[in-house]
Design an enzyme around this catalytic site. Structure first.
Site, PDB file in Angstrom:
ATOM      1  CE  LYS A   1      -1.979  -1.041   3.799  1.00 61.34           C
ATOM      2  NZ  LYS A   1      -1.118  -2.237   4.388  1.00 61.34           N
TER       3      LYS A   1
ATOM      4  NE  ARG B   1      -4.006  -0.910  10.301  1.00 60.65           N
ATOM      5  CZ  ARG B   1      -3.002  -0.427   9.483  1.00 60.65           C
ATOM      6  NH1 ARG B   1      -2.890   0.805   8.921  1.00 60.65           N
ATOM      7  NH2 ARG B   1      -2.025  -1.134   9.485  1.00 60.65           N
TER       8      ARG B   1
ATOM      9  NE  ARG C   1       8.321  -2.208   5.943  1.00 60.67           N
ATOM     10  CZ  ARG C   1       6.904  -1.999   6.240  1.00 60.67           C
ATOM     11  NH1 ARG C   1       6.522  -1.381   5.352  1.00 60.67           N
ATOM     12  NH2 ARG C   1       6.531  -2.451   7.309  1.00 60.67           N
TER      13      ARG C   1
ATOM     14  NE  ARG D   1       2.703  -4.697  11.051  1.00 58.23           N
ATOM     15  CZ  ARG D   1       3.749  -4.305  10.322  1.00 58.23           C
ATOM     16  NH1 ARG D   1       4.812  -4.578  10.598  1.00 58.23           N
ATOM     17  NH2 ARG D   1       3.380  -3.816   9.309  1.00 58.23           N
TER      18      ARG D   1
ATOM     19  NE  ARG E   1       6.832  -0.367   9.718  1.00 53.49           N
ATOM     20  CZ  ARG E   1       5.662  -0.025   9.292  1.00 53.49           C
ATOM     21  NH1 ARG E   1       5.725   0.657   8.029  1.00 53.49           N
ATOM     22  NH2 ARG E   1       4.634  -0.948   9.820  1.00 53.49           N
TER      23      ARG E   1
HETATM   24  P1  AP5 Z   1       4.920  -1.438   1.743  1.00 55.20           P
HETATM   25  O1  AP5 Z   1       4.521  -0.688   0.591  1.00 55.20           O
HETATM   26  O2  AP5 Z   1       5.371  -0.748   2.911  1.00 55.20           O
HETATM   27  O3  AP5 Z   1       3.527  -2.355   2.233  1.00 55.20           O
HETATM   28  P2  AP5 Z   1       2.444  -1.724   3.077  1.00 55.20           P
HETATM   29  O4  AP5 Z   1       1.251  -2.644   2.683  1.00 55.20           O
HETATM   30  O5  AP5 Z   1       2.528  -0.390   3.119  1.00 55.20           O
HETATM   31  O6  AP5 Z   1       2.582  -2.492   4.458  1.00 55.20           O
HETATM   32  P3  AP5 Z   1       3.034  -1.898   6.294  1.00 55.20           P
HETATM   33  O7  AP5 Z   1       3.611  -2.765   6.742  1.00 55.20           O
HETATM   34  O8  AP5 Z   1       3.605  -0.463   5.859  1.00 55.20           O
HETATM   35  O9  AP5 Z   1       1.378  -1.627   6.322  1.00 55.20           O
HETATM   36  P4  AP5 Z   1       0.882  -1.672   7.708  1.00 55.20           P
HETATM   37  O10 AP5 Z   1      -0.548  -1.350   7.267  1.00 55.20           O
HETATM   38  O11 AP5 Z   1       0.816  -2.861   8.613  1.00 55.20           O
HETATM   39  O12 AP5 Z   1       1.665  -0.480   8.608  1.00 55.20           O
HETATM   40  P5  AP5 Z   1       1.416   0.975   8.823  1.00 55.20           P
HETATM   41  O13 AP5 Z   1       2.666   1.591   8.675  1.00 55.20           O
HETATM   42  O14 AP5 Z   1       0.149   1.630   8.052  1.00 55.20           O
HETATM   43  O15 AP5 Z   1       5.843  -2.715   1.494  1.00 55.20           O
HETATM   44  C1  AP5 Z   1       6.380  -3.467   2.208  1.00 55.20           C
HETATM   45  C2  AP5 Z   1       7.650  -4.064   1.745  1.00 55.20           C
HETATM   46  O16 AP5 Z   1       7.310  -4.918   0.522  1.00 55.20           O
HETATM   47  C3  AP5 Z   1       8.639  -2.870   1.340  1.00 55.20           C
HETATM   48  O17 AP5 Z   1      10.023  -3.462   1.568  1.00 55.20           O
HETATM   49  C4  AP5 Z   1       8.376  -2.671  -0.103  1.00 55.20           C
HETATM   50  O18 AP5 Z   1       9.681  -2.103  -0.876  1.00 55.20           O
HETATM   51  C5  AP5 Z   1       8.182  -4.183  -0.665  1.00 55.20           C
HETATM   52  N1  AP5 Z   1       7.068  -4.067  -1.778  1.00 55.20           N
HETATM   53  C6  AP5 Z   1       6.065  -3.690  -1.897  1.00 55.20           C
HETATM   54  N2  AP5 Z   1       5.289  -3.806  -3.040  1.00 55.20           N
HETATM   55  C7  AP5 Z   1       6.113  -4.840  -3.503  1.00 55.20           C
HETATM   56  C8  AP5 Z   1       5.850  -5.766  -4.787  1.00 55.20           C
HETATM   57  N3  AP5 Z   1       4.756  -5.324  -5.402  1.00 55.20           N
HETATM   58  N4  AP5 Z   1       6.778  -6.768  -4.904  1.00 55.20           N
HETATM   59  C9  AP5 Z   1       7.725  -6.709  -4.220  1.00 55.20           C
HETATM   60  N5  AP5 Z   1       8.077  -6.018  -2.922  1.00 55.20           N
HETATM   61  C10 AP5 Z   1       7.077  -5.208  -2.856  1.00 55.20           C
HETATM   62  O19 AP5 Z   1       1.049   0.708  10.542  1.00 55.20           O
HETATM   63  C11 AP5 Z   1       1.824   0.390  11.291  1.00 55.20           C
HETATM   64  C12 AP5 Z   1       0.959   0.180  12.787  1.00 55.20           C
HETATM   65  O20 AP5 Z   1       0.363   1.627  13.092  1.00 55.20           O
HETATM   66  C13 AP5 Z   1      -0.184  -0.733  12.916  1.00 55.20           C
HETATM   67  O21 AP5 Z   1       0.276  -1.902  13.077  1.00 55.20           O
HETATM   68  C14 AP5 Z   1      -0.811  -0.126  14.034  1.00 55.20           C
HETATM   69  O22 AP5 Z   1      -0.451  -0.316  15.345  1.00 55.20           O
HETATM   70  C15 AP5 Z   1      -0.639   1.480  13.715  1.00 55.20           C
HETATM   71  N6  AP5 Z   1      -1.780   1.988  12.897  1.00 55.20           N
HETATM   72  C16 AP5 Z   1      -1.667   2.480  11.513  1.00 55.20           C
HETATM   73  N7  AP5 Z   1      -2.715   2.813  11.067  1.00 55.20           N
HETATM   74  C17 AP5 Z   1      -3.593   2.806  12.022  1.00 55.20           C
HETATM   75  C18 AP5 Z   1      -5.091   2.720  11.934  1.00 55.20           C
HETATM   76  N8  AP5 Z   1      -5.661   3.374  10.811  1.00 55.20           N
HETATM   77  N9  AP5 Z   1      -5.676   2.451  13.116  1.00 55.20           N
HETATM   78  C19 AP5 Z   1      -5.126   1.897  14.246  1.00 55.20           C
HETATM   79  N10 AP5 Z   1      -3.946   1.630  13.994  1.00 55.20           N
HETATM   80  C20 AP5 Z   1      -3.046   2.067  13.289  1.00 55.20           C
END
Ligand code: AP5
Length: 219
Positions: A13, A88, A127, A171, A160
């Site tokens: 994402k 979420r 990552r 997660r 991270r």
């Molecule tokens: P990446 O693009 O970073 O993937 P992502 O889907 O964004 O995954 P995240 O781990 O960042 O999402 P998340 O939702 O768990 O974390 P967030 O920061 O929002 O890609 C991941 C890796 O794969 C990278 O290395 C990239 O280069 C690689 N990649 C990407 N696409 C690829 C492809 N097609 N092919 C190969 N490689 C690829 O949230 C973190 C924490 O914050 C949560 O756990 C929670 O505690 C809190 N939080 C955030 N939002 C909320 C909310 N709305 N409500 C409550 N808590 C929240």
């Protein structure tokens, strides 16, 4: 146009949101990035969020909803938001509807990033992030030119805290139990588009762009 990126951790994402928001002049709102920023600043919100994020749990709704509402009202004039990792759960989805309604706006399209858990875990374990400019790399799929060093600003890359295997598993469980229901919520509203997120970054980008272009033409 307001767009939501929905999907499990590691679905890609954030990677797509960064590129698409720039290409299309949209405000990229990543709740993960906003929360990590608050943690880094050590603000009261950040201190509260940290406890949950370290355990791979969702941060309480009121905290996240307030952060998003502040950003949307501050940048409301842009008229085009890309929400990455928000909402979420159902309460957050309803809060987003209300926030946008106040701007006489709505969610136009939700991309559901369908990815297999095996691929998601593999991506997250590889990552690497730049602590200075936020650039995102993957040692297997999107490596930096020089190992461990940011291509853009030359800083040493870091991992991270919540990408440790045990926290990633938590997660993914939280996603299945609390977020996956939103697929039905948005499907019932006729705004859900499924994206095959197992594909390469370029192929996924192409799929999303095609849909956004056709929606824009239809407006
Ligand atoms: P990446 O693009 O970073 O993937 P992502 O889907 O964004 O995954 P995240 O781990 O960042 O999402 P998340 O939702 O768990 O974390 P967030 O920061 O929002 O890609 C991941 C890796 O794969 C990278 O290395 C990239 O280069 C690689 N990649 C990407 N696409 C690829 C492809 N097609 N092919 C190969 N490689 C690829 O949230 C973190 C924490 O914050 C949560 O756990 C929670 O505690 C809190 N939080 C955030 N939002 C909320 C909310 N709305 N409500 C409550 N808590 C929240």
């Amino acid at each position: 146009m307001n767009v939501v990126f929905l999907g499990p951790p590691g679905a890609g994402k954030g990677t797509q949101a960064e590129v698409i928001s720039k290409e299309r002049g949209m405000e990229h709102i990543s709740t993960g990035d906003l929360l990590r920023g608050a943690v880094e600043r050590g603000s009261p919100r950040g201190r509260k969020a940290k406890e949950y994020m370290e355990k791979g749990l969702l941060v309480p709704d009121e905290l996240v909803v307030d952060i998003v509402a502040e950003r949307v009202s501050r940048d409301g004039s842009s008229g085009s938001f890309l929400f990455d990792g928000f909402p979420r759960n159902l309460a957050q989805a309803k809060a987003l509807d209300e926030t946008l309604k106040r701007l006489k706006d709505r969610v136009d399209v939700v991309f559901y990033f369908a990815v297999s858990e095996e691929i998601a875990v593999r991506r997250l374990s590889g990552r690497w992030m730049c602590p200075a400019c936020g650039a995102n790399y993957n040692e297997r799929y999107i490596p930096p030119k020089e190992e461990g060093i940011c291509d853009r600003c030359g800083k040493v890359l870091t991992q991270r805290q919540d990408d440790k295997v045990e926290t990633v598993k938590k997660r993914l469980k939280v996603y299945r139990e609390q977020t996956a229901d939103l697929i039905d919520y948005y499907e019932e509203r006729g705004v859900l588009r499924r994206v095959d997120a197992d594909l390469s970054v370029e192929e996924t980008h192409k799929e999303i762009n095609k849909t956004l272009t056709s929606l824009r033409k239809a407006r």
